[in-house]
Each structure stands twice: as structure tokens, then as C-alpha cells.
Scaffold this active site. Structure first.
Site, PDB file in Angstrom:
ATOM      1  N   ASP A 321       0.869  -1.248  -0.001  1.00  0.00           N
ATOM      2  CA  ASP A 321      -0.082  -0.279   0.000  1.00  0.00           C
ATOM      3  C   ASP A 321       0.839   1.351   0.069  1.00  0.00           C
ATOM      4  O   ASP A 321       0.330   2.301  -0.107  1.00  0.00           O
ATOM      5  CB  ASP A 321      -0.909  -0.129   1.166  1.00  0.00           C
ATOM      6  CG  ASP A 321      -1.906  -0.991   1.045  1.00  0.00           C
ATOM      7  OD1 ASP A 321      -2.335  -1.368  -0.194  1.00  0.00           O
ATOM      8  OD2 ASP A 321      -2.432  -1.379   2.278  1.00  0.00           O
ATOM      9  N   ARG A 396      -5.265   6.699  -1.044  1.00  0.00           N
ATOM     10  CA  ARG A 396      -3.845   6.675  -0.903  1.00  0.00           C
ATOM     11  C   ARG A 396      -3.157   7.779  -2.010  1.00  0.00           C
ATOM     12  O   ARG A 396      -2.145   8.337  -2.036  1.00  0.00           O
ATOM     13  CB  ARG A 396      -3.245   5.371  -0.952  1.00  0.00           C
ATOM     14  CG  ARG A 396      -3.526   4.517   0.533  1.00  0.00           C
ATOM     15  CD  ARG A 396      -2.770   3.353   0.632  1.00  0.00           C
ATOM     16  NE  ARG A 396      -3.345   2.379   1.282  1.00  0.00           N
ATOM     17  CZ  ARG A 396      -3.626   2.484   2.711  1.00  0.00           C
ATOM     18  NH1 ARG A 396      -3.131   3.496   3.393  1.00  0.00           N
ATOM     19  NH2 ARG A 396      -4.206   1.281   3.174  1.00  0.00           N
TER      20      ARG A 396
HETATM   21  C1  S3P Z   1      -4.805  -5.955   3.312  1.00  0.00           C
HETATM   22  C2  S3P Z   1      -4.025  -6.711   2.166  1.00  0.00           C
HETATM   23  C3  S3P Z   1      -3.524  -5.872   0.917  1.00  0.00           C
HETATM   24  C4  S3P Z   1      -3.615  -4.268   1.128  1.00  0.00           C
HETATM   25  C5  S3P Z   1      -4.920  -4.025   1.521  1.00  0.00           C
HETATM   26  C6  S3P Z   1      -5.197  -4.505   2.978  1.00  0.00           C
HETATM   27  C7  S3P Z   1      -5.443  -6.811   4.384  1.00  0.00           C
HETATM   28  O1  S3P Z   1      -4.237  -6.516  -0.084  1.00  0.00           O
HETATM   29  O2  S3P Z   1      -3.412  -3.772  -0.193  1.00  0.00           O
HETATM   30  O3  S3P Z   1      -5.091  -2.631   1.985  1.00  0.00           O
HETATM   31  O4  S3P Z   1      -5.661  -6.197   5.337  1.00  0.00           O
HETATM   32  O5  S3P Z   1      -5.104  -7.954   4.241  1.00  0.00           O
HETATM   33  P1  S3P Z   1      -3.724  -7.747  -0.875  1.00  0.00           P
HETATM   34  O6  S3P Z   1      -3.686  -8.876  -0.003  1.00  0.00           O
HETATM   35  O7  S3P Z   1      -4.732  -8.092  -1.973  1.00  0.00           O
HETATM   36  O8  S3P Z   1      -2.365  -7.293  -1.421  1.00  0.00           O
END
Ligand code: S3P
Length: 442
Positions: A321, A396
Site C-alpha cells: 500500500d 492513498r
Molecule cells: C490488506 C491486504 C492488502 C492491502 C490492503 C489490506 C489486508 O491487499 O493492499 O490494503 O488487510 O489484508 P492484498 O492482500 O490484496 O495485497
């Protein structure tokens, strides 16, 4: 609030705390909702995404009381105890809420409809439907893998061993949460480890969950199904993904020194700090401590002369992120930064690869996309700005370009600031408290 504009400033100073971690907040509500008895949560993120998860759980029979902004009480229904909601669950902008809840309901004998806002309805859900269907769940989605979709929960769930096709904590967590009401052992295999808040939280609530590193590229996480989860106290730490914005702001704004207190520093979330340090950033970690299995500390950051680096693809899960704000740091660094292996950025709240590149180009920064790599040629004295950047329903992207405005020659505006409230509702207040000049743009 519609648009915001951020003007150049000098000398950011102060001590702040950022709101609760979004990932941990979703999980505390969901896992607390599956426990027996009353779970208390302190420091929950009061962002729109998390509030959507709370509303969805309430619609399925979990009682959630907000004693104050600081203290929430969740009366869990026990594993397998969710009831069918009598309306569609609208997760709005929240991919994490939607995907984790799909997993949670998948092994309940209920039907649940999910939808979201214009951004969430473009995001792929097949990545969740695929493992869930192996467990006996049916997912009927628009266009095959988009919301609105219906989850028809398995009556007799089948435990699976699922190798993640992409490193994603959301997919891993959806499978593990589905594994809660599944007899036997449900396993997820990761080639690149992603954030492990689900594993830590399940263990905190008394589940049996093992994590075996069988090889450098093979981590096997195994949950024993149908545990009785005990209600617990949860303290949510400050979100490192939110701390990233004041951190980079202080780094690239001359004459700054800012302390950010109580930031969660889970080793699987700190890729940005490692990268910024490689770039030459002065970031001091003080008062490091441990809270319920999660490391936490204060960060002291000072303006630093930073230079371009190569960010390897294997680091992506630990900073997935943070690429938008790293791109801002790269624009203000000397030389070339190459961020490798960013395919997953295309399926975030917006196509972040395009949003970052288009926004930086508009601001006068030299950028190139090469396959899945993003290449930025930085120059701290050459960021013209003076434009309005589209935030594309992406919190973001909005916050990153406002931070860039703090060091650009001319102010940078964003067209719509609405989505900042999904993860960091106090962003504007906190950034201005340390010396930012961000205001409404009519
Ligand atoms: C998150 C996992 C991430 C991230 C999201 C939060 C989580 O996504 O981008 O903002 O809390 O498990 P991905 O697992 O799809 O990469």
C-alpha cells in the site's frame, strides 16, 4: 469535502499519533464477532471501511456497541453462528472488508449478497471465489468475478490446501476465515509472506494455527477448524500505512523533525521503512515494545537528502500500500528509483500504477512504466506542481499527491478528497497540525 489543495511548506514539527491499523481493525471486529462472549477493542480505526465491516457484521447478528470512540464492545455469535442478512451488504470502497467477509460467510449455510461503490465494483473477486468454491461454496458474480455477487455458503464445508497464486493477505485471510467453520485442517501456502494479522489475531483468540517455513519460498499456514474462540481484549496499533504520509512529508520538507507515536511495526509491513533507509532517510525507531504479539514503536523522522534506489519485487507484499507515497519520495530524491514487480497495484482501489504515473507526469516529474516496473527520475528542486490530480476514488492517491504538494514549486490539488476518510479521517487535521498547508479547494 470535495477537493483539497496543498502548498509548499518548510519545517514540519511536532509529535502525533496516527489512527488505528485498518487491517487489524477489520480482523478484530470479524474474529471478535466469531468468539463467544464480549470482546473489547480499543483504538479501532473509525474509518469508513471499518465502519462498513461493523455494519455488515451487525446485519448478520453480531452485536457491536460503541461505548466511546476509544472503546468498542463486540458480542460474538460463536464460530458458525452468523445469520443470513436481510439486505445486500454494501462494503462501499473496502476491498479488505468485502474479501475477508466473503471468506467468513462462505462456510455458513446462508446466502449473502455483496456490493460496493464504483471502485470496488471494478475489482477482481474471482481470486476469492476460486478457493471458496473448492471448499464447497458457490459464488455467483457479475461478469464472472465482479460485485455485485452472491455467496451461497457451504453446508458441509471441505477443508483445502490452497497455494496462493499471488501474494495477497486478503486471499490468505479469506481462506483462513472460511476455515474457521470447516472441519479438519485448512492450509494456505505462500511463496512470499504477506501480512500475518489474521494468523496472529486467530491465535490471540485461542485458535490452533501453525506456521511452517518449509523452504525459502514456501510458508504453510494451517488452521484447525471449528475452534471455540474466546472473547478477548484487543488494542489496535497505529497504522504504519497511514504513518507513511507524515513520515515521507517530514523527510522531503526542508527543516523538519516529526515524531509519530505508537506505530505498528509488524515485520511484514515495514518494507517502506527499509526502502527509505536505503535511500538515505534518517528514521529512528524509539521505545520499541510489544503489544499482544505485534511490535510497536515511535518513529522520529528528520528531513534527509535521499537518493534513488532499486526496490526488488520480493519486497512488494511488505509495502504493497506504500508505493504511491514511495513514488512521492522518489520524485523528491536525487536520481532514478526503479520499483519492480508492481502488477498487483493495477487492482487496488484504483489502477495505482497508472494513477501514480499520470499524476506525477502532470506534476512535471519524469516517469516511465516498463512492464510491471515503475521508474521515476527524481530531482528535489524540480517538481513544478501547479496542477489538479485526479484521486480516482483512491485514498492513498489523494493523500500522496497532497504530500507532494508540500515540497513542489506550486500547489498541488486533488479533485476529490472524500475517500481519505476510508483509512485516515484525521489526515487533514494532523498534517496541518505539524505545519502543513492543506485546505479546501472550491
Ligand atoms: C490488506 C491486504 C492488502 C492491502 C490492503 C489490506 C489486508 O491487499 O493492499 O490494503 O488487510 O489484508 P492484498 O492482500 O490484496 O495485497
Amino acid at each position: 469535502m470535495t477537493g483539497l489543495v496543498s502548498a509548499s511548506v518548510k519545517g514540519l514539527q511536532g509529535t502525533i499519533g496516527v489512527p488505528g491499523d485498518k487491517s487489524i481493525s477489520h480482523r478484530a471486529l470479524m474474529i471478535g464477532g466469531m468468539a463467544v462472549g464480549e470482546t473489547t477493542i480499543r483504538g479501532l480505526l473509525l474509518g469508513d471501511d471499518v465502519l462498513c465491516t461493523a455494519a455488515a457484521l451487525e446485519a448478520m447478528g453480531v452485536t457491536i456497541d460503541r461505548d466511546s470512540d476509544e472503546l468498542w464492545r463486540v458480542h460474538g455469535v460463536g464460530v458458525g453462528g452468523l445469520k443470513e442478512p436481510n439486505n445486500v451488504l454494501d462494503l462501499r470502497n473496502s476491498g479488505t472488508g468485502a474479501r475477508l467477509l466473503m471468506g467468513l460467510v462462505a462456510t455458513h449455510p446462508i446466502q449473502v449478497q455483496f456490493t460496493g461503490d464504483d471502485s470496488l465494483r471494478t475489482r477482481p473477486m474471482g481470486r476469492i471465489a476460486t478457493p471458496l468454491s473448492q471448499m464447497g461454496t458457490q459464488v455467483i458474480a457479475r461478469d464472472g468475478d465482479k460485485m455485485p455477487l452472491t455467496v451461497i455458503g457451504a453446508r458441509m464445508a471441505i477443508p483445502i490446501q490452497y497455494a496462493l497464486p499471488v501474494p495477497s493477505a486478503q486471499i490468505k485471510s479469506a481462506v483462513l476465515l472460511a476455515g474457521l467453520n470447516t472441519p479438519g485442517e485448512t492450509s494456505v501456502i505462500e511463496t512470499r509472506p504477506s501480512r500475518d494479522h489474521t494468523e496472529l489475531m486467530l491465535r490471540h483468540f485461542g485458535a490452533t494455527i501453525s506456521v511452517e517455513d518449509e523452504a525459502a519460498d514456501r510458508r504453510v499456514i494451517t488452521l484447525t477448524g471449528q475452534p471455540e474462540l474466546e472473547s478477548k481484549e484487543v488494542i489496535v496499533l497505529g497504522d504504519p500505512s497511514s504513518a507513511a504520509f507524515p513520515l515521507v512529508a517530514a523527510l522531503i520538507t526542508p527543516g523538519s523533525e516529526v515524531t509519530i507515536q505508537n506505530v505498528g511495526l509488524n515485520p511484514l509491513r515495514i518494507g517502506l521503512i527499509d526502502t527509505l533507509r536505503e535511500m538515505g532517510a534518517q528514521i529512528e525507531v524509539t521505545d520499541a515494545r510489544d503489544q499482544a504479539g505485534e511490535p510497536v514503536a515511535d518513529l522520529v523522522v528528520k528531513t534527509s537528502q535521499i537518493k534513488g534506489v532499486v526496490v526488488p519485487p520480493e519486497r512488494a507484499p511488505s509495502m504493497i500500500d506504500e508505493y504511491p507515497i514511495l513514488a512521492v519520495a522518489a520524485a523528491a530524491a536525487d536520481g532514478i528509483t526503479r520499483m519492480q514487480g508492481l502488477a498487483e497495484l493495477r487492482v487496488k482501489e484504483s489502477d495505482r500504477l497508472a494513477a501514480i504515473a499520470d499524476g506525477l507526469v502532470a506534476c512535471g516529474v519524469a516517469v516511465e512504466i516498463d512492464g510491471d516496473d515503475l521508474i521515476i527520475t527524481g530531482d528535489p528542486d524540480q517538481i513544478p506542481g501547479g496542477v489538479t490530480v485526479e484521486s480516482r476514488m483512491d485514498h492513498r492517491i489523494a493523500m500522496s499527491f497532497l504530500v507532494l504538494g508540500m515540497t513542489a514549486k506550486n500547489p498541488i490539488a486533488i479533485d476529490d478528497a472524500h475517500h481519505i476518510a476510508t483509512s485516515f479521517p484525521s489526515f487533514l487535521t494532523l498534517m496541518n497540525e505539524i505545519g502543513g498547508k492543506i485546505e479546501e479547494n472550491s
